[in-house]
Design a protein around this motif. Structure first.
Motif, PDB file in Angstrom:
ATOM      1  N   MET A 123     -56.741  44.210  20.447  1.00 33.03           N
ATOM      2  CA  MET A 123     -55.672  43.749  21.338  1.00 33.03           C
ATOM      3  C   MET A 123     -54.402  43.631  20.510  1.00 33.03           C
ATOM      4  SD  MET A 123     -56.823  43.365  24.410  1.00 33.03           S
ATOM      5  CE  MET A 123     -55.683  42.276  25.262  1.00 33.03           C
ATOM      6  N   GLY A 124     -53.280  44.105  21.067  1.00 32.27           N
ATOM      7  CA  GLY A 124     -52.048  44.170  20.297  1.00 32.27           C
ATOM      8  C   GLY A 124     -51.961  45.534  19.622  1.00 32.27           C
ATOM      9  N   LEU A 125     -51.387  45.586  18.408  1.00 34.33           N
ATOM     10  CA  LEU A 125     -51.288  46.852  17.668  1.00 34.33           C
ATOM     11  C   LEU A 125     -52.470  46.954  16.714  1.00 34.33           C
ATOM     12  CD1 LEU A 125     -49.453  49.383  16.950  1.00 34.33           C
ATOM     13  CD2 LEU A 125     -48.556  47.973  15.081  1.00 34.33           C
ATOM     14  N   TYR A 126     -53.250  48.050  16.814  1.00 34.84           N
ATOM     15  CA  TYR A 126     -54.401  48.177  15.937  1.00 34.84           C
ATOM     16  C   TYR A 126     -54.585  49.609  15.452  1.00 34.84           C
ATOM     17  CZ  TYR A 126     -57.040  49.684  20.154  1.00 34.84           C
ATOM     18  OH  TYR A 126     -57.489  50.316  21.284  1.00 34.84           O
ATOM     19  N   ALA A 127     -55.435  49.745  14.448  1.00 39.80           N
ATOM     20  CA  ALA A 127     -55.689  51.059  13.869  1.00 39.80           C
ATOM     21  C   ALA A 127     -57.009  51.590  14.405  1.00 39.80           C
ATOM     22  CB  ALA A 127     -55.750  50.951  12.353  1.00 39.80           C
ATOM     23  N   SER A 128     -57.022  52.891  14.732  1.00 37.53           N
ATOM     24  CA  SER A 128     -58.261  53.530  15.170  1.00 37.53           C
ATOM     25  C   SER A 128     -58.275  54.935  14.593  1.00 37.53           C
ATOM     26  CB  SER A 128     -58.309  53.560  16.705  1.00 37.53           C
ATOM     27  OG  SER A 128     -59.417  54.331  17.147  1.00 37.53           O
ATOM     28  N   ASN A 129     -59.254  55.244  13.782  1.00 37.67           N
ATOM     29  CA  ASN A 129     -59.344  56.568  13.132  1.00 37.67           C
ATOM     30  C   ASN A 129     -58.032  56.979  12.472  1.00 37.67           C
ATOM     31  OD1 ASN A 129     -62.015  57.143  13.953  1.00 37.67           O
ATOM     32  ND2 ASN A 129     -61.260  57.718  15.979  1.00 37.67           N
ATOM     33  N   GLY A 130     -57.401  56.089  11.773  1.00 39.04           N
ATOM     34  CA  GLY A 130     -56.176  56.441  11.056  1.00 39.04           C
ATOM     35  C   GLY A 130     -54.935  56.516  11.918  1.00 39.04           C
ATOM     36  N   MET A 131     -55.074  56.298  13.210  1.00 40.63           N
ATOM     37  CA  MET A 131     -53.851  56.250  14.012  1.00 40.63           C
ATOM     38  C   MET A 131     -53.575  54.822  14.469  1.00 40.63           C
ATOM     39  SD  MET A 131     -54.919  58.035  17.557  1.00 40.63           S
ATOM     40  CE  MET A 131     -55.127  57.164  19.039  1.00 40.63           C
ATOM     41  N   LEU A 132     -52.349  54.607  14.917  1.00 43.03           N
ATOM     42  CA  LEU A 132     -51.975  53.290  15.424  1.00 43.03           C
ATOM     43  C   LEU A 132     -51.859  53.359  16.937  1.00 43.03           C
ATOM     44  CD1 LEU A 132     -49.191  52.235  12.878  1.00 43.03           C
ATOM     45  CD2 LEU A 132     -51.428  51.152  13.186  1.00 43.03           C
ATOM     46  N   CYS A 133     -52.369  52.353  17.616  1.00 46.39           N
ATOM     47  CA  CYS A 133     -52.187  52.316  19.066  1.00 46.39           C
ATOM     48  C   CYS A 133     -52.140  50.867  19.524  1.00 46.39           C
ATOM     49  CB  CYS A 133     -53.287  53.092  19.773  1.00 46.39           C
ATOM     50  SG  CYS A 133     -54.898  52.369  19.528  1.00 46.39           S
ATOM     51  N   THR A 134     -51.776  50.682  20.780  1.00 46.91           N
ATOM     52  CA  THR A 134     -51.634  49.327  21.301  1.00 46.91           C
ATOM     53  C   THR A 134     -52.493  49.124  22.540  1.00 46.91           C
ATOM     54  OG1 THR A 134     -49.784  50.050  22.684  1.00 46.91           O
ATOM     55  CG2 THR A 134     -49.230  49.026  20.555  1.00 46.91           C
ATOM     56  N   GLN A 135     -52.865  47.874  22.779  1.00 47.37           N
ATOM     57  CA  GLN A 135     -53.413  47.445  24.070  1.00 47.37           C
ATOM     58  C   GLN A 135     -52.789  46.095  24.369  1.00 47.37           C
ATOM     59  OE1 GLN A 135     -55.069  48.626  26.645  1.00 47.37           O
ATOM     60  NE2 GLN A 135     -54.826  46.633  27.620  1.00 47.37           N
ATOM     61  N   CYS A 136     -51.961  46.015  25.385  1.00 46.50           N
ATOM     62  CA  CYS A 136     -51.224  44.775  25.645  1.00 46.50           C
ATOM     63  C   CYS A 136     -51.711  43.990  26.852  1.00 46.50           C
ATOM     64  CB  CYS A 136     -49.734  45.064  25.749  1.00 46.50           C
ATOM     65  SG  CYS A 136     -49.046  45.568  24.154  1.00 46.50           S
ATOM     66  N   GLU A 137     -52.324  44.641  27.845  1.00 45.83           N
ATOM     67  CA  GLU A 137     -52.851  43.851  28.956  1.00 45.83           C
ATOM     68  C   GLU A 137     -54.110  43.133  28.474  1.00 45.83           C
ATOM     69  OE1 GLU A 137     -54.035  45.979  32.497  1.00 45.83           O
ATOM     70  OE2 GLU A 137     -54.190  44.132  33.650  1.00 45.83           O
ATOM     71  N   ALA A 138     -54.263  41.860  28.821  1.00 46.78           N
ATOM     72  CA  ALA A 138     -53.350  41.068  29.593  1.00 46.78           C
ATOM     73  C   ALA A 138     -52.322  40.358  28.686  1.00 46.78           C
ATOM     74  CB  ALA A 138     -54.118  40.044  30.405  1.00 46.78           C
ATOM     75  N   GLU A 139     -52.790  39.832  27.540  1.00 46.05           N
ATOM     76  CA  GLU A 139     -51.900  39.020  26.707  1.00 46.05           C
ATOM     77  C   GLU A 139     -51.902  39.495  25.261  1.00 46.05           C
ATOM     78  OE1 GLU A 139     -53.377  35.085  27.734  1.00 46.05           O
ATOM     79  OE2 GLU A 139     -52.013  35.002  29.465  1.00 46.05           O
ATOM     80  N   GLY A 140     -51.822  40.831  25.095  1.00 45.48           N
ATOM     81  CA  GLY A 140     -51.851  41.415  23.752  1.00 45.48           C
ATOM     82  C   GLY A 140     -50.468  41.585  23.147  1.00 45.48           C
ATOM     83  N   PHE A 141     -49.428  41.638  23.971  1.00 43.55           N
ATOM     84  CA  PHE A 141     -48.094  41.875  23.421  1.00 43.55           C
ATOM     85  C   PHE A 141     -47.674  40.752  22.479  1.00 43.55           C
ATOM     86  CE2 PHE A 141     -43.413  42.156  23.482  1.00 43.55           C
ATOM     87  CZ  PHE A 141     -43.244  43.506  23.202  1.00 43.55           C
TER      88      PHE A 141
END
Ligand code: ZN
Length: 877
Positions: A123-141
């Motif tokens: 949740m929020g900004l995280y690393a997955s297989n060397g890339m960066l991605c986000t998940q903000c719903e519901a309260e990740g921002f």
């Protein structure tokens, strides 16, 4: 709800901090508007620096407060400025940052630092297989920066991303890309602008080494939209189905709901580590790879359908969710219930209405009914929560869709469309409530929904008791409804229940047309003239209402309907009722030999008609052949004994397999000769192929192992291969071992297929399934860090009654150990396993006590996440 803690423990262990209860009735508007949000990211896997600049202005519709509350969760605060000046009189209230503001408009600048690689919660900004991605719903921002992280604060976003050009060649964000370019030191940047105001939960950003399947779509007003499906290099050949699904979704939403896409770009990114199915971030949907990647060799027909459905779901959110969003999280069903209905209607149009409806009802009954009758029952619009992630439930999603479907049935499709047009018109650009939706339905479709609103506030699956009597030439239908008590709601009011019905002339096998009746009182009596003989009642056709029908009719009537009802759903339903009635009777006081024989014969006559009916297409045949799930059977009993249910259900399967042995073999031979294609006839053939095998395996395990092995080896697609392996995994012998090994070696390195390999073993009918699960948890490919892998083993296991419910309680212990180990890593995913243990009240006393013991063991842990704490305490009740 009070926390059940062991009083003796009070001194020994410190009471964990009890997360507060958030209540719907406490809603107040936010005192500040945030017209613009600018974000600057300096990207790195280990450390990412974030600077955010918010322009804020007083909200005239809220009480004046001389400070602003910015939610936070784990991001390290580096500095705070107001109107360009560093300040030091900010304070913290728990995780929230409180910044004093005296004027009417300000600019706030906040710098934070976060550690994506250390983010195992996803949740929020995280690393997955060397890339960066986000998940903000519901309260990740709030895990990225301090912000008013609530869905009623809408803002336009400008985002600048900077990072290493080799590590992150692709930089994606919401909206349109405005500039990009090279920087010193091998770095580069991109600047994105999203012109549509949105809440923070719809923010998304992706940076990594990705490739795209690109195409275009021309909208109804003639605008060209660029479409991309972004994946890791090797996955590109498996993106075509996702792209086609996206185009179909865009087209369908224009045709059926009049909704056009509103940006020049639509990006989808597939990510391996993801807590849920997918996420509708504005212009940048992020997907679990499971709902993107498919080809015939690695994905089943069901996988193809699920991809089409989830792509549609997320795309449809652009209107039902993004353009019209939620005022607060209690309104979650406003977007989720409505969007599930929209994706169901879409899939009905793509794949065929009848089969899709049966599948959706099966999901409702196996996932939502148990929720509604257990300790976690809640209305589709909940009244309180501690952790909102726990309310992304089958109730909010699937029952929420059923509730809107009922309004559609009462209005008819045309008036329903007028009402949805009015809803989108009225609330475009707003954060709305469920009440706003219902009001638009009333005004736009001309319905009076005053009593119907109870469907939003009352939990529990209504039960409708049906009796049909006949005298002279009049048939009298008596309908009685009861809504069961649920936690916090002891007494219920009657709700309007729309039921589509037909009365069959049992000689001619026809009816004079169907009608929609609405039961709006505790009891309703209806008379029908012109029936010289008692008619056969077909009720809740198409499953118009999400209720449990209890009908008191002769068994012959069910056999009649199962063999010849012209409503496919009602036909399926009659078959299910026949089997449920028989098994529940057998499990109750037991059956005399003659009663058992009569029950089995009735089922056999319907089953025989189904496998022989040449007018039936194979897709529907496959549905009709399916026995009710063990979960659904447990649901039918006040107190269930999973061991006995399993034995009874398996023995009926074996009896039918024996009785129809040669017909089933012939059926399997016929469908095995149909060549692979994605046409519906071929897909139907594959469904029947595995169904036939399932019955044959129960009746003649040894001969069927050989047949399954042949199917496994001859398979040129995953549907046949997985179907055969599923059957083999439940049998003894070398074929089982060889097939599992062969499958593993063949697909080693393909995460999604290896997930299937774990699932097939955890779900299998093999008597040692529990031991297999324990061994698989130690397999080198198993990890707690990837939610798909965790679910592939443990969700399957928790859904395998004979393994999970072993009388010793060992299954419960295994699941509780998992929850305790996973909670510190990924609380959201850990909490999703708790409901399986929460069913204790409906189990026979021995198992009930063992389940409770495990829940108490979890509750006694020194630290627990908010997520797991809430689910465990509610489950203990
Ligand atoms: Zn959704």
């Amino acid at each position: 709800m009070d926390v059940a803690r062991n009083p003796e423990m009070a001194d020994a262990a410190p009471t964990p901090h009890e997360p507060p209860v958030i209540r719907r009735e406490d809603y107040t508007p936010f005192p500040w508007l945030v017209p613009e949000t600018r974000l600057h990211f300096d990207l790195g896997l280990e450390a990412t620096r974030v600077v955010s600049k918010l322009t804020v202005a007083r909200n005239a519709k809220a009480h004046r407060v001389d400070s602003i509350r910015l939610n936070g969760d784990g991001a390290e605060l580096a500095s705070v400025k107001v109107d360009g000046e560093p300040i030091s009189d900010w304070t913290m209230d728990g995780d929230d940052l409180i910044v004093p503001l005296s004027g009417d408009a300000h600019e706030i600048e906040i710098a934070t630092e976060i550690a994506p690689s250390a983010n195992s919660q996803l949740m929020g900004l995280y690393a997955s297989n060397g890339m960066l991605c986000t998940q903000c719903e519901a309260e990740g921002f709030r895990r990225i920066t301090f912000y008013p992280d609530r869905p009623d604060v809408l803002s336009t976003y400008r985002v600048r991303m900077e990072g290493d050009a080799q590590q992150f060649p692709i930089l994606l964000c919401n909206g349109n890309k405005e500039t990009e370019g090279a920087l010193d030191g091998g770095r580069h940047f991109a600047e994105w602008h999203d012109p549509w105001p949105k809440p923070s939960y719809l923010f998304a950003m992706v940076a990594g080494d990705l490739v795209a399947n690109s195409s275009t779509f021309t909208t109804m007003s003639g605008r060209q939209v660029e479409l991309n499906v972004w994946v890791r290099e090797g996955d590109l050949p498996r993106t075509e189905h996702a792209m086609e699904s996206l185009k179909k979704s865009m087209q369908w939403d224009e045709e059926v709901f009049g909704r056009e896409y509103d940006l020049d770009l639509f990006n989808i990114v597939a990510v391996s580590d993801f807590n849920m199915g997918a996420m509708e971030n504005k212009g940048l949907n992020v997907f679990n790879t499971k709902y993107v990647l498919a080809d015939p060799d690695t994905a089943t027909d069901a996988d193809f359908d699920a991809i089409e459905g989830v792509i549609a779901h997320e795309y449809f959110h652009n209107w039902s969710g993004n353009r019209v969003t939620c005022r607060d999280w209690f309104q979650l069903s406003l977007k989720e219930g409505f969007t599930v209905l929209r994706d169901q209607l879409f899939s009905q149009d793509m794949q065929g209405e009848a089969v899709k409806r049966i599948e959706d009802v099966r999901i409702l009954r196996s996932a939502q009914f148990p929720e509604d009758s257990g300790p976690l029952a809640h209305p589709i619009r909940p009244d309180s929560y501690r952790e909102i992630s726990n309310f992304y439930t089958a109730t909010v999603y699937n029952k929420g869709a059923e509730v809107i479907r009922m309004m559609r049935s009462m209005a008819g499709p045309k008036a329903f469309r007028q009402a949805t047009d009015l809803y989108f018109d009225r609330h475009d650009g707003e954060a709305a409530t469920c009440e706003d939706f219902v009001k638009a339905m009333e005004d736009g479709a001309g319905l009076d929904l005053s009593q119907f609103r109870l469907w939003y506030s009352q939990a529990g699956t209504p039960k409708v008791d049906v009796t049909l009597s006949h005298e002279g030439d009049i048939a009298t239908l008596t309908l009685r409804q009861t809504v069961p008590a649920t936690p916090g709601q002891p007494a219920k009011l009657p709700m309007p229940i729309p039921l589509r019905i037909a009365l069959f002339d049992r000689e001619k096998g026809t009816h004079a047309g169907e009608q929609l009746i609405v039961i709006d009182r505790a009891e309703k009596v209806l008379s029908f003239e012109g029936f010289a003989a008692a008619p056969v009642l077909s009720i809740n056709r198409g499953y118009t209402a999400p209720v449990a029908i209890e009908r008191h009719v002769p068994r012959e009537d069910l056999v009649f309907l199962a063999a010849q009802d012209d409503d496919s759903f009602a036909r399926y339903e009659a078959m299910q009722e026949l089997v449920v009635g028989h098994l529940v009777a057998a499990l109750g006081d037991g059956l005399s030999d003659s009663d058992r024989e009569a029950g089995q014969e009735a089922i056999a006559s319907a089953f025989g008609a189904i496998i022989a009916d040449e007018a039936l297409d194979d897709s529907m045949r496959g549905e009709l052949m399916m026995l009710p799930s063990q979960t659904y059977l447990m649901e039918q009993m006040l107190v269930a004994d999973p061991g006995r249910i399993h034995v009874e259900r398996e023995s009926l399967k074996a009896w039918l397999g024996n009785r129809f042995l040669s017909q089933l073999e012939a059926l399997h031979d016929r469908v095995s000769a149909v060549p692979y294609s994605m046409e519906s006839a071929a897909r139907g053939a594959r469904k029947v192929k595995t169904q036939a095998l399932v019955y044959l395996a129960a009746a003649a395990p040894e001969a069927t192992a050989e047949r399954a092995w042949d199917q496994f080896n001859a398979a040129d697609n995953m549907t046949d291969r997985q179907g055969a392996l599923m059957v083999l995994a439940g049998l003894e012998g070398v074929d089982r071992t060889n097939a599992l090994l062969d499958f593993y070696n063949r697909y080693q390195g393909n995460e999604l297929v290896i997930d299937k390999w774990f699932t097939l073993q955890a779900l299998s009918l093999h008597p040692d399934a529990l031991a297999h699960v324990k061994a698989l948890a130690k397999h080198k490919d198993f990890t707690l860090r990837n939610p798909n892998r965790v679910r592939s083993l443990y969700m399957a296991f928790a859904g395998n009654p004979h393994a999970f419910h072993v009388a010793s309680g060992e299954g419960y212990r295994v699941l509780a150990d998992l929850i305790l180990a996973l909670d510190p890593i990924n609380p959201q995913t850990a909490a999703r396993f708790v409901p399986a243990l929460g069913r204790w009240r409906r189990m026979e006393p021995g198992r009930a006590a063992l389940m409770r013991t495990e829940l108490e063991r979890i509750a006694a842990a020194e630290t627990l996440s908010r997520d797991t704490f809430e689910q465990v305490t509610r489950s203990l009740g």
